[in-house]
Design a protein around this motif. Structure first.
Motif, PDB file in Angstrom:
ATOM      1  N   ALA A 127      10.056 -15.944  18.396  1.00 21.53           N
ATOM      2  CA  ALA A 127       9.034 -15.008  17.936  1.00 21.53           C
ATOM      3  C   ALA A 127       8.551 -15.423  16.555  1.00 21.53           C
ATOM      4  N   ILE A 128       7.248 -15.639  16.422  1.00 24.48           N
ATOM      5  CA  ILE A 128       6.639 -15.988  15.142  1.00 24.48           C
ATOM      6  C   ILE A 128       5.735 -14.834  14.722  1.00 24.48           C
ATOM      7  N   LEU A 129       5.982 -14.267  13.559  1.00 24.17           N
ATOM      8  CA  LEU A 129       5.167 -13.166  13.059  1.00 24.17           C
ATOM      9  C   LEU A 129       4.060 -13.728  12.175  1.00 24.17           C
ATOM     10  N   HIS A 130       2.812 -13.376  12.526  1.00 20.76           N
ATOM     11  CA  HIS A 130       1.676 -13.953  11.796  1.00 20.76           C
ATOM     12  C   HIS A 130       0.499 -12.985  11.813  1.00 20.76           C
ATOM     13  N   GLY A 131      -0.030 -12.675  10.627  1.00 18.66           N
ATOM     14  CA  GLY A 131      -1.236 -11.859  10.517  1.00 18.66           C
ATOM     15  C   GLY A 131      -0.987 -10.383  10.762  1.00 18.66           C
ATOM     16  N   ASP A 132      -2.089  -9.629  10.708  1.00 14.44           N
ATOM     17  CA  ASP A 132      -2.015  -8.175  10.864  1.00 14.44           C
ATOM     18  C   ASP A 132      -2.489  -7.689  12.222  1.00 14.44           C
ATOM     19  N   SER A 133      -3.138  -8.555  13.001  1.00 16.11           N
ATOM     20  CA  SER A 133      -3.751  -8.112  14.245  1.00 16.11           C
ATOM     21  C   SER A 133      -3.520  -9.128  15.350  1.00 16.11           C
ATOM     22  N   TYR A 134      -3.885  -8.713  16.573  1.00 17.58           N
ATOM     23  CA  TYR A 134      -3.797  -9.645  17.701  1.00 17.58           C
ATOM     24  C   TYR A 134      -4.688 -10.866  17.469  1.00 17.58           C
ATOM     25  N   ASP A 135      -5.877 -10.653  16.914  1.00 17.24           N
ATOM     26  CA  ASP A 135      -6.789 -11.781  16.677  1.00 17.24           C
ATOM     27  C   ASP A 135      -6.159 -12.818  15.757  1.00 17.24           C
ATOM     28  N   ASP A 136      -5.446 -12.345  14.723  1.00 16.68           N
ATOM     29  CA  ASP A 136      -4.758 -13.271  13.822  1.00 16.68           C
ATOM     30  C   ASP A 136      -3.679 -14.054  14.576  1.00 16.68           C
ATOM     31  N   ALA A 137      -2.906 -13.342  15.400  1.00 14.68           N
ATOM     32  CA  ALA A 137      -1.835 -13.992  16.155  1.00 14.68           C
ATOM     33  C   ALA A 137      -2.410 -14.995  17.153  1.00 14.68           C
ATOM     34  N   TYR A 138      -3.496 -14.623  17.804  1.00 17.89           N
ATOM     35  CA  TYR A 138      -4.130 -15.502  18.783  1.00 17.89           C
ATOM     36  C   TYR A 138      -4.631 -16.786  18.120  1.00 17.89           C
ATOM     37  N   ALA A 139      -5.276 -16.637  16.962  1.00 16.65           N
ATOM     38  CA  ALA A 139      -5.786 -17.815  16.254  1.00 16.65           C
ATOM     39  C   ALA A 139      -4.647 -18.760  15.873  1.00 16.65           C
ATOM     40  N   HIS A 140      -3.526 -18.200  15.447  1.00 16.35           N
ATOM     41  CA  HIS A 140      -2.386 -19.041  15.078  1.00 16.35           C
ATOM     42  C   HIS A 140      -1.782 -19.714  16.315  1.00 16.35           C
ATOM     43  N   ALA A 141      -1.778 -19.011  17.444  1.00 16.70           N
ATOM     44  CA  ALA A 141      -1.274 -19.614  18.689  1.00 16.70           C
ATOM     45  C   ALA A 141      -2.108 -20.832  19.068  1.00 16.70           C
ATOM     46  N   LEU A 142      -3.423 -20.737  18.885  1.00 19.22           N
ATOM     47  CA  LEU A 142      -4.291 -21.877  19.192  1.00 19.22           C
ATOM     48  C   LEU A 142      -3.985 -23.068  18.288  1.00 19.22           C
ATOM     49  N   GLU A 143      -3.668 -22.802  17.039  1.00 20.20           N
ATOM     50  CA  GLU A 143      -3.280 -23.885  16.121  1.00 20.20           C
ATOM     51  C   GLU A 143      -2.003 -24.572  16.599  1.00 20.20           C
ATOM     52  N   LEU A 144      -1.050 -23.777  17.068  1.00 21.21           N
ATOM     53  CA  LEU A 144       0.214 -24.340  17.543  1.00 21.21           C
ATOM     54  C   LEU A 144       0.019 -25.131  18.833  1.00 21.21           C
ATOM     55  N   ILE A 145      -0.931 -24.707  19.664  1.00 24.17           N
ATOM     56  CA  ILE A 145      -1.240 -25.459  20.889  1.00 24.17           C
ATOM     57  C   ILE A 145      -1.758 -26.852  20.521  1.00 24.17           C
ATOM     58  N   GLU A 146      -2.659 -26.896  19.539  1.00 23.73           N
ATOM     59  CA  GLU A 146      -3.188 -28.187  19.080  1.00 23.73           C
ATOM     60  C   GLU A 146      -2.065 -29.096  18.583  1.00 23.73           C
TER      61      GLU A 146
END
Length: 514
Positions: A127-146
């Motif tokens: 579990a990685i905690l990032h940002g305040d919202s789902y949009d923040d978490a989603y954007a970070h997930a895309l970075e990790l996919i890259e």
């Protein structure tokens, strides 16, 4: 939905095979379709409840997650999967990955309650905690996919996820082959209703499929009404499992063809449905999980339905214990068993007794009063009802006919969330006061961030906060802001970035606090 029945069936067929061949039972179980005897008697109809709360992660979400993950190539499995989620989807992905021996990473907003983070980690996911919202978490997930080449498991906008959720309809129709008026389904991004509607309309197009959303998160209702997907400016966070700003693209397409209508329900109606489910099952549904029952009740009342059979999906039961307090407070209002109102009575001996006599033999649930002036007293009153909205209207009109100025507060959010729990009243010294209702991110430093943005120019003259166990705290703030500072106030609010509503003109504030 305007398609003729035969076209509905034909357009649903591509998903029929996907649902029939979906791989969900490695992790999911076939859940029962239970009668709700108490609610059935009260509504005069047969109400059936599809018990997805009985899944290993207490939600339907693992069906779609597993059906997606199990079909990945060996190479994709070796690299692992990733999801962005603050709730049930996260646990579904984690359980599926553990069962298949695949690495799973879940990016969750930093505001996610600890119970959900702990559940994901207990299932073996990172579990990685990032940002305040789902949009923040989603954007970070895309970075990790890259960076790592993970496969993203979308919570709803994916054909394999949709097909996995559609297995609920497959079970339901097999468990109940008899006539069925309608099936009611909670809607967030639309994965559940898309899969269920496609299956039902392919085999039983006579059954109505009805989606249910909160009034403050109507992304699918708005999309179907405007005939295109919309992005909501903001969504309410009480039913956090369906707090989605935009319906999925494939989900919208399927809903447009196969969903008969969307119903919107209030927070109070959701709380009342949670109580109904508890009364019949002794299970505490999460707010999103109770949407279907809230929709059934609204539909029965609207249609005047009798002796019909209706089914609803209890989609989840992952509710934080701290939220139960809020649910129990609002359930009576949702069932229309309580009326809240403000009354003005003369400030003289015997007035309160006369007022209570005017109310009659009804039980008084709340009575709040603070001395205001020598002429009038403003009181906040809660009264038990047995006759629902009709009795409420009759009572308030009767009091008005007897000369009492009355303000009905039963649907006033400030009254229900804040005022009934506050101690205080008017302040002669609070000049230039402006009042705002905020949703603060529920994390350390949120208040200090507010104060840092505000600076030292304006005095805080009122502050009330209640924690409901959600990702956001509810706050009522009064600030003394001179007229010439209004433009700077608007700039401050924009820079702060917290969801807010001005309540200076709210009758509750004017009567009790202003």
């Amino acid at each position: 939905m305007d398609l003729p029945l035969y076209l509905q069936m034909m357009s649903a067929y591509p998903y029929l095979q996907k649902i029939l061949t979906a791989r969900v039972y490695d992790v999911a179980r076939e859940t029962p379709l239970d009668l709700m005897p108490t609610l059935s008697r009260r509504l005069g109809n047969r109400i059936l409840l599809k018990r997805e709360d009985l899944q290993p992660v207490f939600s339907f979400k693992l069906r779609g997650a597993h059906n997606k993950i199990v079909q990945l190539s060996e190479e994709a499995r070796r690299k692992g999967v990733i999801a962005a989620s603050a709730g049930n989807h996260a646990q579904g992905v984690a359980l599926s990955a553990r069962t298949l021996g695949i690495k799973a990473v879940i990016v969750m907003p930093a505001t996610t309650p600890a119970i959900k983070v702990d559940s994901v980690r207990a299932l073996g996911a990172k579990a990685i905690l990032h940002g305040d919202s789902y949009d923040d978490a989603y954007a970070h997930a895309l970075e990790l996919i890259e960076k790592h080449g993970y496969t993203f498991v979308h919570p709803f906008d994916d054909p394999d996820v949709i097909a996995g959720q559609g297995t609920i309809a497959m079970e339901l129709l097999r468990q109940h082959p008899d006539p069925l008026e309608a099936v009611f389904v909670s809607v967030g991004g639309g994965g559940l209703i898309a899969g269920m509607a496609a299956y039902i309309k392919a085999l039983r197009p006579d059954i109505r499929v009805i989606g249910v959303e909160p009034y403050d998160a109507p992304c699918m209702q708005q999309a179907l009404e405007k005939q295109q997907r919309v992005i909501l400016d903001q969504v309410g966070i009480f039913a956090d499992g369906v707090a989605v700003r935009q319906a999925g693209e494939e989900n919208y397409r399927l809903a447009r063809d196969h969903v008969d209508e969307m119903l919107l329900v209030s927070t109070d109606e959701i709380c009342a449905a949670i109580k109904d489910i508890f009364d019949d099952t002794r299970v505490m549904a999460e707010p999103a999980g109770a949407l279907a029952i809230a929709g059934i009740k609204k539909y029965v009342e609207r249609e005047g339905l009798k002796d019909a059979c209706l089914a609803g999906v209890l989609s989840g039961a992952n509710i934080n214990f701290d939220r139960l307090r809020h649910v129990t407070e609002r359930a009576e209002l949702g069932e229309q068993r309580e009326a809240l109102f403000a009354a003005t009575i003369p400030e003289r001996p015997g007035s309160f007794r006369a007022f209570c006599k005017a109310i009659g033999k009804r039980g008084i649930t709340e009575f709040n009063y603070r001395y205001g002036d020598t002429e009038q007293a403003h009181i906040f009153v809660g009264v038990q009802l047995s006759g629902g909205e009709t009795e409420r209207r009759t009572l308030l009109q009767d009091l008005r006919d007897k000369g009492y100025p009355i303000e009905d507060l039963s649907d006033n959010e400030v009254a229900k969330v804040h005022l009934r729990h506050m101690v205080g009243g008017h302040s002669a010294r609070a000049g230039d006061e402006i009042v705002y209702r905020f949703e603060f991110p529920e994390r350390p430093g949120a208040l200090m961030n507010f104060l840092a943005h505000m600076g030292q120019d304006w005095n805080i003259s009122l502050f009330h906060y209640r924690n409901h166990g959600a990702a956001y705290g509810r706050v009522l703030v009064g600030m003394q802001v001179p007229g010439q500072d209004k433009a700077r106030l608007e700039e401050f609010l924009r820079a702060l970035g917290y969801v807010h509503w001005e309540e200076t003109d709210n009758p509750v504030y004017r009567l009790f606090l202003g």
